[in-house]
Design a protein around this motif. Structure first.
Motif, PDB file in Angstrom:
ATOM      1  N   THR A   1      48.872  39.665  32.001  1.00 54.22           N
ATOM      2  CA  THR A   1      48.352  40.567  33.028  1.00 54.22           C
ATOM      3  C   THR A   1      47.819  39.662  34.348  1.00 54.22           C
ATOM      4  O   THR A   1      47.396  38.372  34.087  1.00 54.22           O
ATOM      5  CB  THR A   1      47.026  41.135  32.874  1.00 54.22           C
ATOM      6  OG1 THR A   1      47.453  41.975  31.557  1.00 54.22           O
ATOM      7  CG2 THR A   1      46.411  41.836  33.935  1.00 54.22           C
ATOM      8  N   VAL A   2      47.944  40.091  35.655  1.00 51.81           N
ATOM      9  CA  VAL A   2      48.001  39.251  36.807  1.00 51.81           C
ATOM     10  C   VAL A   2      46.802  39.841  37.590  1.00 51.81           C
ATOM     11  O   VAL A   2      47.035  41.031  37.741  1.00 51.81           O
ATOM     12  CB  VAL A   2      49.246  39.072  37.566  1.00 51.81           C
ATOM     13  CG1 VAL A   2      48.863  38.010  38.807  1.00 51.81           C
ATOM     14  CG2 VAL A   2      50.248  38.389  36.804  1.00 51.81           C
ATOM     15  N   LEU A   3      45.662  39.060  37.996  1.00 51.21           N
ATOM     16  CA  LEU A   3      44.783  39.660  38.743  1.00 51.21           C
ATOM     17  C   LEU A   3      44.713  38.869  40.132  1.00 51.21           C
ATOM     18  O   LEU A   3      44.933  37.705  40.149  1.00 51.21           O
ATOM     19  CB  LEU A   3      43.404  39.569  38.128  1.00 51.21           C
ATOM     20  CG  LEU A   3      43.394  39.930  36.821  1.00 51.21           C
ATOM     21  CD1 LEU A   3      41.895  39.795  36.110  1.00 51.21           C
ATOM     22  CD2 LEU A   3      43.423  41.809  36.829  1.00 51.21           C
ATOM     23  N   ARG A   4      44.633  39.382  41.215  1.00 48.73           N
ATOM     24  CA  ARG A   4      44.179  38.829  42.605  1.00 48.73           C
ATOM     25  C   ARG A   4      43.171  38.976  42.875  1.00 48.73           C
ATOM     26  O   ARG A   4      42.176  39.722  43.047  1.00 48.73           O
ATOM     27  CB  ARG A   4      45.318  39.716  43.527  1.00 48.73           C
ATOM     28  CG  ARG A   4      45.029  38.900  44.886  1.00 48.73           C
ATOM     29  CD  ARG A   4      45.952  39.922  45.953  1.00 48.73           C
ATOM     30  NE  ARG A   4      47.357  39.884  45.995  1.00 48.73           N
ATOM     31  CZ  ARG A   4      48.082  41.001  45.759  1.00 48.73           C
ATOM     32  NH1 ARG A   4      47.798  42.147  46.092  1.00 48.73           N
ATOM     33  NH2 ARG A   4      49.463  40.665  45.953  1.00 48.73           N
ATOM     34  N   GLY A   5      42.509  37.590  43.450  1.00 50.04           N
ATOM     35  CA  GLY A   5      41.056  37.457  43.772  1.00 50.04           C
ATOM     36  C   GLY A   5      41.333  37.647  45.374  1.00 50.04           C
ATOM     37  O   GLY A   5      42.277  37.858  45.991  1.00 50.04           O
TER      38      GLY A   5
END
Length: 353
Positions: A270-274
């Protein structure tokens, strides 16, 4: 440190439902009902899971069903008392449980790697600016390896539901700041952080820094498959990069997810963007009004057995050969749900390494 806490994180698709309601809504209502100290819902930008369906911010389908991560933090008693209800309402997804300690003036000795997680309201101000700017500046000044600010769209704060609304200041919608450093850096920074903010919720977890600025420091430790009581152990790799940094012509996170997906080694990512942050010697940064490309931090999360993590680490090492901060943590409980199929358990394993 004081008070043993647990962090419960659920990963699933935003369009997942529980009956006639969206799963995220039902889960956050449960957290509000049980007055969970803090929880935060984050929208991801890429993912794949056990069904091996890949989603990316390149694809229009992402806007239809983006990945969701909801992290909840509270005492072991509170989280332990609701985990069965979370499992019962989740038709498909990944659930992890991790131990943490709420900061109370004490820290581990030595130079062990630590992860600080700081929870703050979206529009809380320090010296007239958003609080997360001041927090990142403080962490950078103390030479932390990195920090990422994640913008919540819903959650709980001090046990009360806080959701983003169009006609609202959204003052208390939660933001989660994750910082990577060592115990000595944390020991110096945390008293200043407490002076900066009014009784912030800060948890401390042990981690290992595997790579910094593309330089290999250590491979993830080899963990046994089970602890002394037969409870399964899992391992988490977290890869911190920037949206503007590329590998082989693509943003690092896209290249990484594609390589992991094609390898068929790991069960998912899973990829999360800050919205703001830093790693290495770079100053804290994020999006600006006029710029070419996005300049925000991006985090890729992979959780699997220690054996699988070891198999895929060379691939991660190659893609982050010039850039990135990579950390490893033990995950004492993991459960994969897909209808009637269940793999793993929520019993916490116990293993010292």
């Amino acid at each position: 440190m004081s008070d043993t806490y647990l962090k419960l994180t659920a990963f699933f698709g935003e369009r997942q439902r529980k009956g006639s309601r969206f799963l995220a809504e039902a889960m956050l209502d449960l957290y509000a009902e049980r007055q969970v100290a803090d929880s935060v819902m984050l929208r991801g930008i890429a993912s794949f899971g056990p069904r091996h369906i890949i989603r990316s911010d390149e694809s229009l389908t992402l806007s239809e069903d983006p990945p969701i991560a909801i992290a909840a933090i509270d005492t072991a008693e509170t989280i332990g008392g609701l985990i069965d209800d979370v499992v019962a309402i989740t038709p498909r997804g990944l659930i992890t449980l991790e131990r943490a300690r709420r900061y109370g003036g004490e820290l581990p000795q030595g130079d062990d790697g630590v992860k600080l997680t700081i929870y703050v309201g979206r529009r809380r101000r320090i010296n007239g600016a958003a609080a997360f700017y001041a927090v990142c500046d403080l962490l950078h000044r103390h030479q932390f390896a990195g920090a990422t600010v994640y913008l919540g769209v819903d959650g709980t704060a001090d046990g009360r539901r806080r959701r983003a609304r169009f006609f609202s200041g959204n003052t208390d919608v939660p933001i989660m700041i994750v910082a990577i450093g060592n115990a000595e850096q944390a020991r110096r920074a945390l008293p200043e952080l407490e002076a900066l903010m009014d009784e912030p919720l800060v948890t401390v977890e042990r981690i290992q820094v595997c790579k910094r600025d593309g330089r290999l420091l250590a491979r993830p430790p080899a963990l046994p498959a089970v602890d002394a009581h037969g409870r399964e152990l899992r391992q988490k790799l977290t890869i911190h990069t920037d949206a503007a940094t590329h590998y082989d012509g693509a943003p690092v996170h896209r290249a990484l997810v594609r390589r992991l997906w094609e390898s068929q080694t790991v069960g998912g990512a899973t990829v999360l963007r800050g919205i703001w942050g830093f790693h290495g010697d770079h100053k804290p940064h994020g999006d600006k009004l006029i710029q070419y490309g996005r300049q925000v931090p991006v985090t890729t999360i992979v959780v699997d057995t220690s054996e699988v993590i070891a198999q895929c680490f060379d691939m991660i090492d190659e893609v982050t050969g010039r850039h990135g901060l990579v950390t490893s943590e033990m995950v004492p409980a993991l459960l994969i749900l897909d209808g009637d199929v269940r793999r793993g358990a929520t019993d916490l394993a116990d293993y010292q390494y």
